[in-house]
Design a protein around this motif. Structure first.
Motif, PDB file in Angstrom:
ATOM      1  N   ALA A   1       0.826  -1.206   0.000  1.00 28.46           N
ATOM      2  CA  ALA A   1       0.000   0.000   0.000  1.00 28.46           C
ATOM      3  C   ALA A   1       0.859   1.254   0.000  1.00 28.46           C
ATOM      4  CB  ALA A   1      -0.928  -0.006   1.210  1.00 28.46           C
ATOM      5  N   LEU A   2       1.981   1.208   0.722  1.00 26.79           N
ATOM      6  CA  LEU A   2       2.891   2.345   0.770  1.00 26.79           C
ATOM      7  C   LEU A   2       3.539   2.569  -0.596  1.00 26.79           C
ATOM      8  CD1 LEU A   2       3.918   4.369   2.893  1.00 26.79           C
ATOM      9  CD2 LEU A   2       5.858   2.852   3.274  1.00 26.79           C
ATOM     10  N   ARG A   3       3.865   1.485  -1.290  1.00 31.80           N
ATOM     11  CA  ARG A   3       4.452   1.622  -2.620  1.00 31.80           C
ATOM     12  C   ARG A   3       3.441   2.202  -3.615  1.00 31.80           C
ATOM     13  NH1 ARG A   3       7.249  -3.568  -5.193  1.00 31.80           N
ATOM     14  NH2 ARG A   3       5.072  -4.274  -5.263  1.00 31.80           N
TER      15      ARG A   3
ATOM     16  N   TYR B   1       9.056   3.016   3.653  1.00 33.97           N
ATOM     17  CA  TYR B   1       9.038   1.804   2.840  1.00 33.97           C
ATOM     18  C   TYR B   1      10.306   0.975   3.092  1.00 33.97           C
ATOM     19  CZ  TYR B   1       8.973  -1.165  -1.327  1.00 33.97           C
ATOM     20  OH  TYR B   1       8.988  -2.241  -2.176  1.00 33.97           O
ATOM     21  N   LYS B   2      11.441   1.648   3.155  1.00 33.88           N
ATOM     22  CA  LYS B   2      12.700   0.949   3.421  1.00 33.88           C
ATOM     23  C   LYS B   2      12.687   0.305   4.807  1.00 33.88           C
ATOM     24  CE  LYS B   2      17.704   1.709   3.675  1.00 33.88           C
ATOM     25  NZ  LYS B   2      18.797   2.709   3.564  1.00 33.88           N
TER      26      LYS B   2
ATOM     27  N   HIS C   1      10.744  17.053  -1.565  1.00 37.73           N
ATOM     28  CA  HIS C   1      11.728  17.133  -0.479  1.00 37.73           C
ATOM     29  C   HIS C   1      11.172  16.729   0.886  1.00 37.73           C
ATOM     30  CE1 HIS C   1      14.506  19.056  -3.229  1.00 37.73           C
ATOM     31  NE2 HIS C   1      13.593  19.961  -3.536  1.00 37.73           N
ATOM     32  N   ALA C   2       9.878  16.538   1.019  1.00 33.45           N
ATOM     33  CA  ALA C   2       9.306  16.184   2.317  1.00 33.45           C
ATOM     34  C   ALA C   2       8.490  14.891   2.250  1.00 33.45           C
ATOM     35  CB  ALA C   2       8.431  17.332   2.838  1.00 33.45           C
ATOM     36  N   VAL C   3       7.480  14.859   1.396  1.00 27.91           N
ATOM     37  CA  VAL C   3       6.557  13.720   1.378  1.00 27.91           C
ATOM     38  C   VAL C   3       7.226  12.467   0.844  1.00 27.91           C
ATOM     39  CG1 VAL C   3       4.371  12.850   0.484  1.00 27.91           C
ATOM     40  CG2 VAL C   3       4.559  15.244   1.184  1.00 27.91           C
ATOM     41  N   LEU C   4       7.818  12.557  -0.372  1.00 21.16           N
ATOM     42  CA  LEU C   4       8.422  11.368  -0.978  1.00 21.16           C
ATOM     43  C   LEU C   4       9.592  10.808  -0.161  1.00 21.16           C
ATOM     44  CD1 LEU C   4       8.290  12.126  -4.810  1.00 21.16           C
ATOM     45  CD2 LEU C   4       6.985  10.432  -3.526  1.00 21.16           C
ATOM     46  N   PRO C   5      10.518  11.644   0.347  1.00 23.28           N
ATOM     47  CA  PRO C   5      11.573  11.073   1.187  1.00 23.28           C
ATOM     48  C   PRO C   5      11.035  10.354   2.422  1.00 23.28           C
ATOM     49  CG  PRO C   5      12.202  13.262   0.460  1.00 23.28           C
ATOM     50  CD  PRO C   5      10.783  13.071   0.063  1.00 23.28           C
TER      51      PRO C   5
END
Length: 217
Positions: A12-14, A180-181, A170-174
């Motif tokens: 779901a996170l992906r 996810y990692k 710079h905020a949400v995707l990182p």
């Protein structure tokens, strides 16, 4: 007590990350289109501004000539017959950006009625030049106002779009990538532990079976 991460959460996170990337791509396309539109409007605004300043210089010169040769009383005769100016505002949209455009509600004949009290045959040519210059600047002025209003709206929307792109990039995707990692590492470690436990139980089971076959148990 926090729940242990699951593979469904990781998937779901992906999917969420891919959706946000797609949305950011759309925002980047909108940004590029806004930049192109703003550059075009800026060139038009600069051209109109130059023409407007030229007409203002012409009006100033002709106005001075009218006052010099006709006197102030002739200028006062231009006021009778003029009606109040009613401005109509219309809203337009470009790539989701809404901006206002303005125009006079009256027609050209209503804005410049032929009820002025001066006699063209008895006035100098400078007065005709003044009226002509005022008519020319009137057309330029409306375009100047509308281009400026559109330009301000587009620049504001561009700033908002850039702020959204920067926030996602710079905020949400990182944050999503880090989460996810983390979940993937937890699941990988859990799988290693499960394999180790299963392997250990398998060896123990074979040992017990071997002992039973030899009559030692």
């Amino acid at each position: 007590m926090a729940l242990s991460p699951t593979r469904e959460q990781m998937l779901a996170l992906r999917r969420r990350t891919e959706t946000i990337r797609y949305g950011m791509g759309l925002l980047q396309k909108k940004r590029d289109a806004l930049v192109l539109a703003i550059e075009q409007e800026r060139r038009l605004f600069a051209s109109l501004g130059k023409r407007f300043r030229e007409l203002c210089v012409r009006i100033s010169m002709v106005y001075a000539l009218v006052r010099m040769y006709e006197g102030q009383h002739m200028l006062s005769l231009l006021h009778p017959g003029q009606i109040p100016l009613v401005v109509v505002m219309e809203r337009h949209s470009l790539m989701g950006c809404t901006f206002a455009q303005f125009r006079p509600a009256q027609s050209e004949d209503e804005l410049h009625p032929s009820t002025m009290k001066y006699d063209p045959a008895l006035s100098s040519i400078h007065l005709d030049d003044l009226l002509s210059a005022l008519s020319d600047v009137d057309e330029i002025l409306w375009r100047y106002i509308n281009v400026r209003a559109k330009l301000v709206a587009l620049e504001k929307d561009l700033r908002n779009t850039m702020r959204k792109i920067n926030n996602l990039e710079h905020a949400v995707l990182p944050t999503l990538r880090a989460e996810y990692k983390r979940i993937r590492e937890i699941l990988a470690e859990r799988e290693r532990q499960d394999r180790y436990t299963l392997k250990k139980m398998s060896r123990k089971s074979r040992f017990i079976s071997h002992e039973c076959e030899n009559g030692l148990l």
